[in-house]
Design an enzyme around this catalytic site. Structure first.
Site, PDB file in Angstrom:
ATOM      1  N   GLN A  94     -10.065  -4.100  -3.477  1.00  0.00           N
ATOM      2  CA  GLN A  94     -11.379  -3.686  -2.978  1.00  0.00           C
ATOM      3  C   GLN A  94     -12.456  -3.909  -4.036  1.00  0.00           C
ATOM      4  O   GLN A  94     -13.542  -4.414  -3.735  1.00  0.00           O
ATOM      5  CB  GLN A  94     -11.333  -2.203  -2.572  1.00  0.00           C
ATOM      6  CG  GLN A  94     -12.641  -1.708  -2.003  1.00  0.00           C
ATOM      7  CD  GLN A  94     -12.984  -2.339  -0.664  1.00  0.00           C
ATOM      8  OE1 GLN A  94     -12.176  -2.319   0.254  1.00  0.00           O
ATOM      9  NE2 GLN A  94     -14.173  -2.914  -0.527  1.00  0.00           N
TER      10      GLN A  94
ATOM     11  N   HIS B 142      -7.305   0.754  -6.435  1.00  0.00           N
ATOM     12  CA  HIS B 142      -7.525  -0.106  -5.259  1.00  0.00           C
ATOM     13  C   HIS B 142      -8.170  -1.411  -5.760  1.00  0.00           C
ATOM     14  O   HIS B 142      -9.342  -1.702  -5.487  1.00  0.00           O
ATOM     15  CB  HIS B 142      -8.427   0.617  -4.255  1.00  0.00           C
ATOM     16  CG  HIS B 142      -8.400   0.026  -2.876  1.00  0.00           C
ATOM     17  ND1 HIS B 142      -7.607  -1.057  -2.529  1.00  0.00           N
ATOM     18  CD2 HIS B 142      -9.092   0.362  -1.746  1.00  0.00           C
ATOM     19  CE1 HIS B 142      -7.811  -1.340  -1.258  1.00  0.00           C
ATOM     20  NE2 HIS B 142      -8.703  -0.513  -0.762  1.00  0.00           N
TER      21      HIS B 142
ATOM     22  N   ARG C  98       0.887  -1.182   0.000  1.00  0.00           N
ATOM     23  CA  ARG C  98       0.000   0.000   0.000  1.00  0.00           C
ATOM     24  C   ARG C  98       0.909   1.212   0.000  1.00  0.00           C
ATOM     25  O   ARG C  98       1.713   1.405   0.923  1.00  0.00           O
ATOM     26  CB  ARG C  98      -0.902  -0.002   1.238  1.00  0.00           C
ATOM     27  CG  ARG C  98      -1.632   1.320   1.424  1.00  0.00           C
ATOM     28  CD  ARG C  98      -2.740   1.266   2.433  1.00  0.00           C
ATOM     29  NE  ARG C  98      -3.896   0.558   1.885  1.00  0.00           N
ATOM     30  CZ  ARG C  98      -5.118   0.608   2.417  1.00  0.00           C
ATOM     31  NH1 ARG C  98      -5.357   1.331   3.496  1.00  0.00           N
ATOM     32  NH2 ARG C  98      -6.103  -0.068   1.876  1.00  0.00           N
TER      33      ARG C  98
ATOM     34  N   ASP D   9     -17.220   7.045  -2.018  1.00  0.00           N
ATOM     35  CA  ASP D   9     -16.035   6.897  -1.174  1.00  0.00           C
ATOM     36  C   ASP D   9     -15.779   8.248  -0.509  1.00  0.00           C
ATOM     37  O   ASP D   9     -16.431   9.250  -0.855  1.00  0.00           O
ATOM     38  CB  ASP D   9     -14.855   6.471  -2.081  1.00  0.00           C
ATOM     39  CG  ASP D   9     -13.589   6.099  -1.309  1.00  0.00           C
ATOM     40  OD1 ASP D   9     -13.666   5.932  -0.068  1.00  0.00           O
ATOM     41  OD2 ASP D   9     -12.528   5.981  -1.942  1.00  0.00           O
TER      42      ASP D   9
ATOM     43  N   CYS E  60     -16.325   1.388   0.260  1.00  0.00           N
ATOM     44  CA  CYS E  60     -15.183   0.541   0.632  1.00  0.00           C
ATOM     45  C   CYS E  60     -14.809   0.656   2.103  1.00  0.00           C
ATOM     46  O   CYS E  60     -14.129  -0.224   2.628  1.00  0.00           O
ATOM     47  CB  CYS E  60     -13.987   0.844  -0.264  1.00  0.00           C
ATOM     48  SG  CYS E  60     -13.270   2.480   0.001  1.00  0.00           S
TER      49      CYS E  60
ATOM     50  N   ARG F  44     -13.294  -9.018   1.366  1.00  0.00           N
ATOM     51  CA  ARG F  44     -11.865  -8.754   1.127  1.00  0.00           C
ATOM     52  C   ARG F  44     -11.058 -10.002   1.501  1.00  0.00           C
ATOM     53  O   ARG F  44     -10.144 -10.418   0.795  1.00  0.00           O
ATOM     54  CB  ARG F  44     -11.376  -7.563   1.978  1.00  0.00           C
ATOM     55  CG  ARG F  44     -11.902  -6.211   1.558  1.00  0.00           C
ATOM     56  CD  ARG F  44     -11.312  -5.741   0.234  1.00  0.00           C
ATOM     57  NE  ARG F  44      -9.871  -5.642   0.249  1.00  0.00           N
ATOM     58  CZ  ARG F  44      -9.175  -4.602   0.731  1.00  0.00           C
ATOM     59  NH1 ARG F  44      -9.816  -3.546   1.224  1.00  0.00           N
ATOM     60  NH2 ARG F  44      -7.848  -4.584   0.697  1.00  0.00           N
TER      61      ARG F  44
HETATM   62  N1  NVA Z   1     -10.010   6.449  -1.514  1.00  0.00           N
HETATM   63  C1  NVA Z   1      -9.659   6.071  -0.167  1.00  0.00           C
HETATM   64  C2  NVA Z   1      -9.842   4.608   0.035  1.00  0.00           C
HETATM   65  C3  NVA Z   1      -9.521   4.120   1.419  1.00  0.00           C
HETATM   66  C4  NVA Z   1      -9.655   2.631   1.564  1.00  0.00           C
HETATM   67  C5  NVA Z   1      -8.216   6.463   0.118  1.00  0.00           C
HETATM   68  O1  NVA Z   1      -7.377   6.279  -0.767  1.00  0.00           O
HETATM   69  O2  NVA Z   1      -7.938   6.967   1.203  1.00  0.00           O
HETATM   70  N1   CP Z   2     -11.218  -0.393   2.362  1.00  0.00           N
HETATM   71  C1   CP Z   2      -9.966  -0.461   2.808  1.00  0.00           C
HETATM   72  O1   CP Z   2      -9.012  -0.692   2.048  1.00  0.00           O
HETATM   73  O2   CP Z   2      -9.830  -0.265   4.135  1.00  0.00           O
HETATM   74  P1   CP Z   2      -8.490  -0.039   4.966  1.00  0.00           P
HETATM   75  O3   CP Z   2      -7.967   1.329   4.582  1.00  0.00           O
HETATM   76  O4   CP Z   2      -8.911  -0.111   6.396  1.00  0.00           O
HETATM   77  O5   CP Z   2      -7.501  -1.098   4.603  1.00  0.00           O
END
Ligand code: NVA
Ligand code: CP
Length: 316
Positions: free
Chosen positions: A145, A142, A115, A231, A271, A299
């Protein structure tokens, strides 16, 4: 000694999952079927250890609850082990080149999940990795997800082919991934973003513009949709823009009125983590159309199927 050179078998190419379109429609059908089987085994407390002695390294440059938990628990449930690294207390945060990290880390484990910020970081890592690399979220995508979300749709409503998904809000990593998924699985996305936050097709990594339509009015995007999804207005890494975004996105909340114009049996997805009263009303996320907890649970199951596939190939 024989004068004949030994024939050397070329190793199979490493299978990464860096963006949604790295998998074909046929591979996705296989994965969703494996997800069903693996989920069933988990629910029945049936031991299934195809990845005994395999090690997953998870690298986090941003916060996470679901992604860490689902990958770590998932690897353990498949008989393997998982190691957590973050930027704060590894050399990754002290400027070691990502190419060097890819070389070293991939010699000590069997699979890596990352990540991070820019997609180019995970691509550089993967180009130097001997083992499969999975995208656990970047600024651009992502994919794990959306795998879970589509599996969740299938569980509730059957095939997503030909259906309409309304994306309301930011054209962020989740939106880009839905747009890629629409191309691979042949469904449509109606996107509504505030002015200035429109889809950037190149950044989204799209083949064309046939599978989505942009709407200035979010109600028009939601009209007749089979699935409404949104989101956060401010993704991780963009916190400096938060105040401005709160104002710009104020009319892009998914609320009960919006769900009423969607199809009669429309689902709501997010998500998570969510902000009730911002991108979604409490009535919608906690209401009957919402399947957010199934998305989160799935997930675990889809990623187990994914890890099995990139490490072992098709097992059935
Ligand atoms: N779009 C959000 C998703 C979090 C799981 C982010 O990147 O923070
Ligand atoms: N939806 C998701 O990826 O959640 P986290 O940021 O908690 O991993």
């Amino acid at each position: 000694m024989s004068a004949q050179p030994m024939s050397i078998k070329k190793p199979a190419p490493v299978k990464h999952f860096l963006q949604f379109k790295d998998l074909t429609c046929e591979e996705l059908d296989y994965l969703f079927e494996r997800t069903r089987v693996i989920k069933q085994k988990f629910k029945a407390y049936q031991q299934y250890w195809p990845l005994t002695d395999r090690t997953l390294v998870m690298i986090f440059e941003k916060a996470s609850t679901r992604t860490r938990l689902s990958f770590e628990a998932g690897m353990q449930q498949l008989g393997g082990a998982a190691i957590y690294l973050n930027t704060r207390d590894s050399q990754l945060g002290r400027g070691e080149p990502v190419e060097d990290a890819g070389q070293v880390i991939s010699r000590m484990c069997d699979i890596v999940m990352i990540r991070t910020f820019e997609q180019s970081i995970i691509e550089r890592f993967a180009a130097n990795s001997r083992v499969p690399v999975i995208n656990g979220l970047t600024n651009e995508y992502h994919p794990c997800q959306v795998l879970a979300d589509i599996y969740t749709y299938i569980e509730h409503r059957g095939s997503i082919k030909g259906k309409t998904v309304a994306w309301i809000g930011d054209s962020n990593n989740m939106c880009n991934t839905w747009l890629q998924a629409a191309e691979v699985l042949d469904f449509n996305v109606h996107v509504s973003t505030p002015p200035g936050y429109e889809v950037e097709p190149e950044r989204a990594g799209l083949f064309g513009e046939d599978h989505y339509e942009e709407f200035a009015d979010p109600m028009k995007a939601a009209r007749g949709a089979d699935l409404v999804t949104t989101d956060v207005w401010t993704s991780m890494g963009f916190e400096a823009e938060n105040d401005e975004r709160m104002k710009d996105f104020a009319d892009w909340q998914v609320d009960e009125d919006m769900m009423r114009v969607a199809a009669k049996d429309a689902l709501f997805m997010h998500c998570l983590p969510a902000h009730r009263g911002e991108e979604v009303s409490a009535g919608v996320i906690d209401g009957p159309e919402s399947v957010v907890w199934d998305e989160a649970e799935n997930r675990l199951h889809v990623q187990k199927a994914l890890m099995e596939y990139v490490l072992l190939g098709k097992v059935t």
